[in-house]
Write a protein that holds these residues in place. Structure first.
Motif, PDB file in Angstrom:
ATOM      1  N   GLN A 236       0.838  -1.188   0.000  1.00  0.00           N
ATOM      2  CA  GLN A 236       0.000   0.000   0.000  1.00  0.00           C
ATOM      3  C   GLN A 236       0.883   1.252   0.000  1.00  0.00           C
ATOM      4  OE1 GLN A 236      -3.373  -0.162  -0.246  1.00  0.00           O
ATOM      5  NE2 GLN A 236      -3.071  -2.378  -0.419  1.00  0.00           N
ATOM      6  N   LEU A 237       0.840   1.990  -1.100  1.00  0.00           N
ATOM      7  CA  LEU A 237       1.610   3.222  -1.238  1.00  0.00           C
ATOM      8  C   LEU A 237       0.636   4.379  -1.387  1.00  0.00           C
ATOM      9  CD1 LEU A 237       4.401   4.610  -1.673  1.00  0.00           C
ATOM     10  CD2 LEU A 237       4.032   4.262  -4.109  1.00  0.00           C
ATOM     11  N   THR A 238       0.764   5.387  -0.527  1.00  0.00           N
ATOM     12  CA  THR A 238      -0.129   6.545  -0.584  1.00  0.00           C
ATOM     13  C   THR A 238       0.662   7.832  -0.392  1.00  0.00           C
ATOM     14  OG1 THR A 238      -0.601   6.353   1.790  1.00  0.00           O
ATOM     15  CG2 THR A 238      -2.140   5.282   0.277  1.00  0.00           C
ATOM     16  N   PHE A 239       0.081   8.937  -0.854  1.00  0.00           N
ATOM     17  CA  PHE A 239       0.638  10.270  -0.661  1.00  0.00           C
ATOM     18  C   PHE A 239      -0.409  11.059   0.131  1.00  0.00           C
ATOM     19  CE2 PHE A 239       2.721   8.431  -4.198  1.00  0.00           C
ATOM     20  CZ  PHE A 239       3.994   8.965  -4.268  1.00  0.00           C
ATOM     21  N   GLN A 240      -0.093  11.396   1.391  1.00  0.00           N
ATOM     22  CA  GLN A 240      -1.090  11.952   2.306  1.00  0.00           C
ATOM     23  C   GLN A 240      -0.645  13.286   2.890  1.00  0.00           C
ATOM     24  OE1 GLN A 240      -1.594   7.494   3.975  1.00  0.00           O
ATOM     25  NE2 GLN A 240      -2.619   9.022   5.228  1.00  0.00           N
ATOM     26  N   PRO A 241      -1.616  14.180   3.158  1.00  0.00           N
ATOM     27  CA  PRO A 241      -1.294  15.460   3.809  1.00  0.00           C
ATOM     28  C   PRO A 241      -0.823  15.236   5.249  1.00  0.00           C
ATOM     29  CG  PRO A 241      -3.437  15.535   2.719  1.00  0.00           C
ATOM     30  CD  PRO A 241      -3.017  14.107   2.731  1.00  0.00           C
ATOM     31  N   VAL A 242       0.128  16.064   5.678  1.00  0.00           N
ATOM     32  CA  VAL A 242       0.672  15.985   7.037  1.00  0.00           C
ATOM     33  C   VAL A 242       0.004  17.046   7.899  1.00  0.00           C
ATOM     34  CG1 VAL A 242       2.734  16.189   8.474  1.00  0.00           C
ATOM     35  CG2 VAL A 242       2.875  15.090   6.229  1.00  0.00           C
ATOM     36  N   VAL A 243      -0.576  16.601   9.013  1.00  0.00           N
ATOM     37  CA  VAL A 243      -1.172  17.526   9.976  1.00  0.00           C
ATOM     38  C   VAL A 243      -0.117  18.037  10.956  1.00  0.00           C
ATOM     39  CG1 VAL A 243      -2.899  17.796  11.799  1.00  0.00           C
ATOM     40  CG2 VAL A 243      -3.402  16.398   9.769  1.00  0.00           C
ATOM     41  N   ASN A 244       0.752  17.110  11.430  1.00  0.00           N
ATOM     42  CA  ASN A 244       1.771  17.496  12.403  1.00  0.00           C
ATOM     43  C   ASN A 244       2.874  16.458  12.411  1.00  0.00           C
ATOM     44  OD1 ASN A 244       3.101  18.930  14.347  1.00  0.00           O
ATOM     45  ND2 ASN A 244       1.711  18.430  16.021  1.00  0.00           N
ATOM     46  N   ARG A 245       4.043  16.886  12.861  1.00  0.00           N
ATOM     47  CA  ARG A 245       5.197  15.995  13.012  1.00  0.00           C
ATOM     48  C   ARG A 245       5.604  16.003  14.482  1.00  0.00           C
ATOM     49  NH1 ARG A 245      10.909  16.247  13.070  1.00  0.00           N
ATOM     50  NH2 ARG A 245      11.940  14.553  11.913  1.00  0.00           N
ATOM     51  N   VAL A 278      -4.134  11.961  -1.034  1.00  0.00           N
ATOM     52  CA  VAL A 278      -4.310  12.800  -2.215  1.00  0.00           C
ATOM     53  C   VAL A 278      -4.207  11.944  -3.468  1.00  0.00           C
ATOM     54  CG1 VAL A 278      -3.391  14.756  -3.514  1.00  0.00           C
ATOM     55  CG2 VAL A 278      -3.406  14.804  -1.007  1.00  0.00           C
ATOM     56  N   VAL A 279      -3.165  11.130  -3.540  1.00  0.00           N
ATOM     57  CA  VAL A 279      -2.988  10.164  -4.628  1.00  0.00           C
ATOM     58  C   VAL A 279      -2.471   8.871  -4.002  1.00  0.00           C
ATOM     59  CG1 VAL A 279      -2.632  11.749  -6.548  1.00  0.00           C
ATOM     60  CG2 VAL A 279      -0.720  11.174  -5.073  1.00  0.00           C
ATOM     61  N   THR A 280      -2.573   7.773  -4.758  1.00  0.00           N
ATOM     62  CA  THR A 280      -2.116   6.475  -4.274  1.00  0.00           C
ATOM     63  C   THR A 280      -1.034   5.922  -5.195  1.00  0.00           C
ATOM     64  OG1 THR A 280      -3.735   5.210  -5.544  1.00  0.00           O
ATOM     65  CG2 THR A 280      -4.416   6.020  -3.364  1.00  0.00           C
ATOM     66  N   GLY A 281      -0.405   4.847  -4.738  1.00  0.00           N
ATOM     67  CA  GLY A 281       0.653   4.238  -5.525  1.00  0.00           C
ATOM     68  C   GLY A 281       0.188   3.681  -6.847  1.00  0.00           C
ATOM     69  N   GLU A 282      -1.112   3.387  -6.970  1.00  0.00           N
ATOM     70  CA  GLU A 282      -1.624   2.898  -8.241  1.00  0.00           C
ATOM     71  C   GLU A 282      -1.524   3.955  -9.335  1.00  0.00           C
ATOM     72  OE1 GLU A 282      -5.571   1.673  -7.468  1.00  0.00           O
ATOM     73  OE2 GLU A 282      -5.000  -0.086  -6.276  1.00  0.00           O
ATOM     74  N   GLN A 283      -1.426   5.226  -8.923  1.00  0.00           N
ATOM     75  CA  GLN A 283      -1.322   6.309  -9.906  1.00  0.00           C
ATOM     76  C   GLN A 283       0.120   6.734 -10.155  1.00  0.00           C
ATOM     77  OE1 GLN A 283      -3.926   8.532  -7.332  1.00  0.00           O
ATOM     78  NE2 GLN A 283      -5.482   8.725  -8.949  1.00  0.00           N
ATOM     79  N   LEU A 284       1.082   6.095  -9.452  1.00  0.00           N
ATOM     80  CA  LEU A 284       2.490   6.409  -9.658  1.00  0.00           C
ATOM     81  C   LEU A 284       3.011   5.594 -10.834  1.00  0.00           C
ATOM     82  CD1 LEU A 284       4.937   7.960  -8.363  1.00  0.00           C
ATOM     83  CD2 LEU A 284       5.515   5.791  -7.264  1.00  0.00           C
ATOM     84  N   VAL A 285       3.546   6.277 -11.825  1.00  0.00           N
ATOM     85  CA  VAL A 285       4.051   5.604 -13.018  1.00  0.00           C
ATOM     86  C   VAL A 285       5.515   5.231 -12.864  1.00  0.00           C
ATOM     87  CG1 VAL A 285       4.488   5.852 -15.488  1.00  0.00           C
ATOM     88  CG2 VAL A 285       2.373   6.734 -14.497  1.00  0.00           C
ATOM     89  N   ASP A 286       6.302   6.155 -12.308  1.00  0.00           N
ATOM     90  CA  ASP A 286       7.741   5.902 -12.252  1.00  0.00           C
ATOM     91  C   ASP A 286       8.378   6.751 -11.152  1.00  0.00           C
ATOM     92  OD1 ASP A 286      10.591   6.295 -14.490  1.00  0.00           O
ATOM     93  OD2 ASP A 286      10.142   4.717 -13.043  1.00  0.00           O
ATOM     94  N   ALA A 287       9.500   6.261 -10.634  1.00  0.00           N
ATOM     95  CA  ALA A 287      10.327   7.012  -9.681  1.00  0.00           C
ATOM     96  C   ALA A 287      11.765   6.585  -9.915  1.00  0.00           C
ATOM     97  CB  ALA A 287       9.905   6.723  -8.245  1.00  0.00           C
ATOM     98  N   GLN A 288      12.646   7.576 -10.094  1.00  0.00           N
ATOM     99  CA  GLN A 288      14.027   7.273 -10.441  1.00  0.00           C
ATOM    100  C   GLN A 288      14.981   8.166  -9.656  1.00  0.00           C
ATOM    101  OE1 GLN A 288      14.807   7.273 -14.668  1.00  0.00           O
ATOM    102  NE2 GLN A 288      12.690   6.724 -15.149  1.00  0.00           N
TER     103      GLN A 288
END
Length: 554
Positions: A236-245, A278-288
């Protein structure tokens, strides 16, 4: 003349004692194994009161074990082939929006732009004005990027050419194909390893074989199908907003709209994230892996059109905010959005080394297998076969051991007994070293130990025969023993160095069973030389100082 300084004697016996202590847990294998499993569960946060097995072995004693390989424990063996060509087609399909957009800027010149087809060989685009082909090739070639490898920059990633008068063919260059193959294999290995590690299997073997194959050996599982089902699980790969660290302390409790996840690399750091990605890993095409404008290592990524639109809208509205990249409920990275990122591609910068940026790119692509795995071999090894292998190996070791002990005692008398004591210590040291490094013992590894038992007395034979020769020249026993060790030393070192080189080559070039044999053979050579040159000599010197014989018989 037979003199060994006290500090050297102490050092030798301390080394022997340490080896015996490290090897001792293997005499109580089931108890120590249960203890280790219990300690691993406690380390994961379970209540010690609910875990059984912790008391089976004292915590102050070493608890390292020689791991049993697949052929001894039983389990599953698979050989999978990665269909790397599938990645070429996905990469080229992802290039179509960029090619279309760069040509649209001069649409009046080209009259029309139409996608013909996309295969794993090339992306083909037809333009309406053949006279504008040179300009079209120039624009598309501008999309090419340098190929980044650990060795540096090596050519560009695209090969753009004209086919006929009106078709532009875009394909991956040979350098990019090789780099893509390496990235695909690294990504596949990472995914397979993460999936199998999550199941808690003990000491799996997962390694690349050749250009496009993966060897998977998992001890202790019931069938090969279990491993196949496990590998098929999607990360499961996701891109999520950060509320706090949050740094330090305990993780706060999540709320209905947020969740709390730990950082993958920063211990004690937690991130409060909005649950909806916001987006998920299913929408990631490539990372280099790549480099930023200052030449520092970074990671570039690209989404499909749907993900690109969602990602672009979010970054435009949240400049200056943290944006978490989450893999399997762990925050891989949380970069700051520095500007609007249109077009579905972006760059992650940070204090990366080139190796770290490469690893991060692998993790980002580890959301799902990049290409299909075709299983060429599947084999389930039952525990009964493992028990038979262990018993056969045990019998072989005992027979070889007994034969060598009897031969040395009959051939060299008291000196042969000294060699036998060193041989027993030698075998214990081998198991101590295997336990120390966490090596896996296989049936070929047992063969290496049996071979070592036969080879271990070679150095003693050379010494004893040399002592015999020196005694014939009417030298005193003290002088003869001293010369025997001195003159045999070069032959001992030369013989064992050549064998050790062979073991090193077997380890470097081989895989699986060959490596198991090479490890035990190499360690056996080291311990054999130590026991022959130091342990046996200490025993002889201690005996000689105690008895002070006028003559000796070897």
């Amino acid at each position: 003349m037979l003199q060994i300084e006290p500090w050297k004697r102490v050092l030798i016996w301390l080394t022997v004692a340490a080896g015996l202590l490290l090897a001792m847990p293997n005499l109580f294998y089931p108890r120590v194994e249960q203890h280790n499993d219990a300690m691993a569960q406690i380390a994961l946060g379970l209540d010690p009161a609910t875990v059984e097995g912790e008391e089976l072995w004292p915590a102050w004693l070493p608890s390292g074990l020689v791991n049993l390989g697949l052929d001894l424990r039983g389990g599953a063996h698979l050989l999978a082939e990665v269909q790397v060509e599938q990645v070429y087609e996905a990469r080229l399909e992802a290039m179509w929006p960029a090619v279309r957009d760069v040509l649209r800027d001069e649409r009046q010149l080209f009259e029309s732009i139409r996608l013909v087809e996309t295969t794993n060989e090339a992306l083909r685009v037809r333009i309406g004005n053949p006279e504008a082909m040179p300009r079209a090739l120039e624009l598309v070639r501008g999309l090419a990027r340098p190929v980044q490898t650990l060795a540096g920059v090596s050519g560009t990633d695209l090969d753009v050419r004209a086919e006929g008068r009106d078709v532009i063919a875009v394909s991956l260059s040979e350098e990019e194909q090789q780099a893509t193959d390496d990235r695909t294999m690294a990504q596949s290995l990472e995914i397979v390893r993460r999936r199998i590690d999550e199941a808690g299997t003990r000491e799996p073997t997962i390694q690349r074989q050749g250009g496009d194959r993966i060897l998977i050996q998992v001890p202790g599982v019931g069938s090969a199908q279990e491993v196949k089902d496990l590998i098929g699980t999607t990360a499961q790969l996701t891109f999520q907003p950060v509320v706090n660290r949050i740094e330090g302390g305990e993780a706060p409790a999540p709320t209905g709209s947020t969740e709390v996840l730990p950082s993958l690399d920063e211990e004690g750091v937690f991130y409060i994230l909005e649950r909806t990605p916001v987006v998920t890993g299913e929408q990631l095409v490539d990372a280099q892996p790549s480099f930023n404008e200052n030449g520092q290592p970074a990671v570039t990524f690209r989404f499909n059109p749907t993900g690109a639109r969602q990602f672009g809208d979010y970054t435009a509205e949240n400049i200056g905010s943290l944006f978490a990249i989450v893999l399997d409920e762990e925050v891989v990275s949380a970069p700051v959005i520095q500007s609007h990122i249109p077009g579905g591609s972006g760059i992650i910068t940070g204090r990366f080394t080139l190796e770290e940026s490469t690893q991060l790119a692998i993790l980002l692509r580890a959301g799902a297998l990049p290409a299909e795995l075709v299983f060429l071999q599947e084999q389930t090894i039952g525990p009964d076969l493992g028990e038979d292998s262990i018993e056969a190996g045990r019998i072989a070791c005992l027979v070889a051991f007994a034969a060598v002990l009897i031969f040395m005692a009959l051939s060299y008398g008291l000196f042969g007994i000294f060699a036998n004591i060193a041989l027993i210590i030698n075998v214990a040291l081998i198991f101590g070293l295997l336990s120390l490094i966490g090596a896996t013992l296989t049936l070929p590894g047992i063969a290496g130990i049996v071979l070592t038992i036969g080879m271990a007395v070679d150095a003693n034979v050379l010494v004893f025969e040399r002592i015999r020769e020196e005694l014939k020249t009417a030298k005193g026993p003290s002088r003869a023993i001293s010369l025997g060790y001195e003159k045999a030393l070069s032959a001992i070192v030369d013989a064992n160095i050549t064998t050790f080189i062979t073991a090193t080559i077997l380890f470097a070039m081989g895989a699986g069973p060959v490596r198991g044999f090479a490890i035990t053979l190499g360690l056996g050579i080291l311990t054999s030389v130590f026991t022959a040159i130091f342990v046996t000599r200490v025993l002889v010197v201690m005996w000689f100082e105690w008895r002070r014989p006028k003559t000796v018989e070897v």
